[in-house]
Scaffold this active site. Structure first.
Site, PDB file in Angstrom:
ATOM      1  N   LEU A   1       0.947   0.611  -1.957  1.00  0.00           N
ATOM      2  CA  LEU A   1      -0.599   1.501  -2.725  1.00  0.00           C
ATOM      3  C   LEU A   1      -1.694   1.495  -1.839  1.00  0.00           C
ATOM      4  O   LEU A   1      -2.961   1.942  -1.576  1.00  0.00           O
ATOM      5  CB  LEU A   1      -1.004  -0.273  -3.264  1.00  0.00           C
ATOM      6  CG  LEU A   1       0.012  -0.888  -4.259  1.00  0.00           C
ATOM      7  CD1 LEU A   1      -0.468  -2.162  -3.991  1.00  0.00           C
ATOM      8  CD2 LEU A   1      -0.139   0.454  -4.984  1.00  0.00           C
TER       9      LEU A   1
ATOM     10  N   HIS B   1       9.712  -4.211   3.319  1.00  0.00           N
ATOM     11  CA  HIS B   1       7.956  -3.400   3.649  1.00  0.00           C
ATOM     12  C   HIS B   1       7.570  -3.752   3.426  1.00  0.00           C
ATOM     13  O   HIS B   1       6.910  -3.538   4.550  1.00  0.00           O
ATOM     14  CB  HIS B   1       7.916  -2.420   1.920  1.00  0.00           C
ATOM     15  CG  HIS B   1       6.808  -1.509   1.476  1.00  0.00           C
ATOM     16  ND1 HIS B   1       7.097  -0.465   1.556  1.00  0.00           N
ATOM     17  CD2 HIS B   1       5.592  -1.828   1.774  1.00  0.00           C
ATOM     18  CE1 HIS B   1       5.924   0.704   2.204  1.00  0.00           C
ATOM     19  NE2 HIS B   1       5.003  -1.030   1.318  1.00  0.00           N
ATOM     20  N   GLU B   2       6.684  -5.051   2.598  1.00  0.00           N
ATOM     21  CA  GLU B   2       5.747  -6.122   3.024  1.00  0.00           C
ATOM     22  C   GLU B   2       5.368  -6.876   4.466  1.00  0.00           C
ATOM     23  O   GLU B   2       4.459  -6.840   4.947  1.00  0.00           O
ATOM     24  CB  GLU B   2       5.281  -6.864   1.745  1.00  0.00           C
ATOM     25  CG  GLU B   2       5.914  -6.579   0.179  1.00  0.00           C
ATOM     26  CD  GLU B   2       4.173  -5.245   0.016  1.00  0.00           C
ATOM     27  OE1 GLU B   2       3.317  -5.161   1.008  1.00  0.00           O
ATOM     28  OE2 GLU B   2       4.733  -4.284  -0.845  1.00  0.00           O
TER      29      GLU B   2
ATOM     30  N   HIS C   1       3.907  -4.347   6.830  1.00  0.00           N
ATOM     31  CA  HIS C   1       2.931  -4.724   7.073  1.00  0.00           C
ATOM     32  C   HIS C   1       1.878  -5.744   7.538  1.00  0.00           C
ATOM     33  O   HIS C   1       1.027  -5.527   8.351  1.00  0.00           O
ATOM     34  CB  HIS C   1       1.948  -4.511   5.518  1.00  0.00           C
ATOM     35  CG  HIS C   1       2.087  -3.602   4.660  1.00  0.00           C
ATOM     36  ND1 HIS C   1       1.495  -2.264   4.766  1.00  0.00           N
ATOM     37  CD2 HIS C   1       2.903  -2.963   3.717  1.00  0.00           C
ATOM     38  CE1 HIS C   1       1.373  -1.343   3.978  1.00  0.00           C
ATOM     39  NE2 HIS C   1       2.209  -2.191   3.534  1.00  0.00           N
TER      40      HIS C   1
HETATM   41  O1  K1U Z   1       3.187  -2.703  -0.380  1.00  0.00           O
HETATM   42  C1  K1U Z   1       2.300  -2.129  -1.382  1.00  0.00           C
HETATM   43  O2  K1U Z   1       2.079  -0.693  -0.907  1.00  0.00           O
HETATM   44  C2  K1U Z   1       3.143  -1.978  -2.418  1.00  0.00           C
HETATM   45  C3  K1U Z   1       4.329  -1.277  -2.809  1.00  0.00           C
HETATM   46  C4  K1U Z   1       5.843  -2.364  -2.659  1.00  0.00           C
HETATM   47  C5  K1U Z   1       7.069  -0.977  -2.968  1.00  0.00           C
HETATM   48  C6  K1U Z   1       7.413  -0.698  -4.002  1.00  0.00           C
HETATM   49  C7  K1U Z   1       8.459  -0.119  -3.696  1.00  0.00           C
HETATM   50  C8  K1U Z   1       8.878   0.187  -2.866  1.00  0.00           C
HETATM   51  C9  K1U Z   1       9.210  -0.571  -1.545  1.00  0.00           C
HETATM   52  C10 K1U Z   1       7.983  -1.097  -2.041  1.00  0.00           C
HETATM   53  C11 K1U Z   1       4.359  -0.506  -4.487  1.00  0.00           C
HETATM   54  O3  K1U Z   1       4.037  -0.905  -4.902  1.00  0.00           O
HETATM   55  S1  K1U Z   1       3.754   0.941  -4.836  1.00  0.00           S
HETATM   56  C12 K1U Z   1       4.036   0.748  -6.455  1.00  0.00           C
HETATM   57  C13 K1U Z   1       5.142   0.283  -7.182  1.00  0.00           C
HETATM   58  O4  K1U Z   1       6.033   0.635  -6.439  1.00  0.00           O
HETATM   59  C14 K1U Z   1       5.288   0.254  -8.658  1.00  0.00           C
HETATM   60  C15 K1U Z   1       4.159  -0.210  -8.687  1.00  0.00           C
HETATM   61  C16 K1U Z   1       4.433  -0.701 -10.599  1.00  0.00           C
HETATM   62  C17 K1U Z   1       5.061  -1.037 -10.636  1.00  0.00           C
HETATM   63  C18 K1U Z   1       6.731  -0.577 -10.293  1.00  0.00           C
HETATM   64  C19 K1U Z   1       6.595   0.383  -8.714  1.00  0.00           C
HETATM   65 ZN    ZN Z   2       2.942  -0.613   1.107  1.00  0.00          ZN
END
Ligand code: K1U
Ligand code: ZN
Length: 166
Positions: free
Chosen positions: A93, A134-135, A138
């Site tokens: 995001l 991933h989180e 961060h």
């Molecule tokens: O950390 C973030 O920015 C959130 C990120 C988490 C993530 C997603 C996919 C792989 C690794 C980590 C997101 O949510 S990006 C948006 C996204 O992938 C998504 C949004 C809505 C529904 C399904 C997926």
């Molecule tokens: Zn992220």
């Protein structure tokens, strides 16, 4: 509840190291609720406190199709990871509209606290495992683009900087 502003790469605040949470009070409860609302509205499957300029070890995740299975991890620690790795196409995001493959351990076991301070352990695989890792990155100031080649990273940085201009 309130929607929080999500910092965008290459904002330097995304590289701050989060501090351990040691007070489990109403303020924490409110921050977690606001983070959850921000994640659902974005929409995303996860959000780390770092992304909303709160530098504390707090993560919210919901990988369910029904978007009603909120997981809150406070002070998370990976206590086991598989030797087998897996590649997953990740998004963030804080880096909107960019997706790329990242290789990480396939399965993990995480120890964390809930919003009340109770400890729990959980095993994760698939999207949940990827999302937790991933989180947690961060929280140590690492954005997924840092796994990509310097060339790809430079291109993303340039495109993101161009978007900042009015
Ligand atoms: O950390 C973030 O920015 C959130 C990120 C988490 C993530 C997603 C996919 C792989 C690794 C980590 C997101 O949510 S990006 C948006 C996204 O992938 C998504 C949004 C809505 C529904 C399904 C997926
Ligand atoms: Zn992220």
């Amino acid at each position: 509840m309130a929607l929080l502003e999500i910092l965008c790469y290459p904002d330097p605040r995304l590289h701050k190291i989060a501090k351990t949470v040691d007070v489990f009070d109403e303020r924490l409860d409110e921050l977690v609720k606001n983070m959850a609302q921000t994640m659902y509205e974005a929409p995303g499957v996860g959000l780390a406190a770092t992304q909303v300029d709160a530098h504390e070890k707090i993560i919210v995740i919901d990988t369910s199709d029904t978007r009603d299975e909120l997981l809150v991890l406070v002070n998370p620690k990976v206590i086991w990871q598989s030797e087998e790795n897996k590649s997953w196409r990740e998004g963030c995001l804080s880096v909107p509209d960019f997706f790329d493959e990242v290789v990480r351990p396939d399965k993990i076991v995480v120890k964390a606290q809930n919003v009340k301070g109770d400890f729990f352990e959980m095993e994760a695989e698939g999207l949940m495992s990827v999302c937790i890792q991933h989180e947690m990155d961060h929280l140590i100031g690492k954005v997924f683009v840092e796994y990509l080649s310097p060339l790809k990273r430079a291109r993303i940085k340039n495109k993101m900087k161009k978007r900042e201009r009015p």
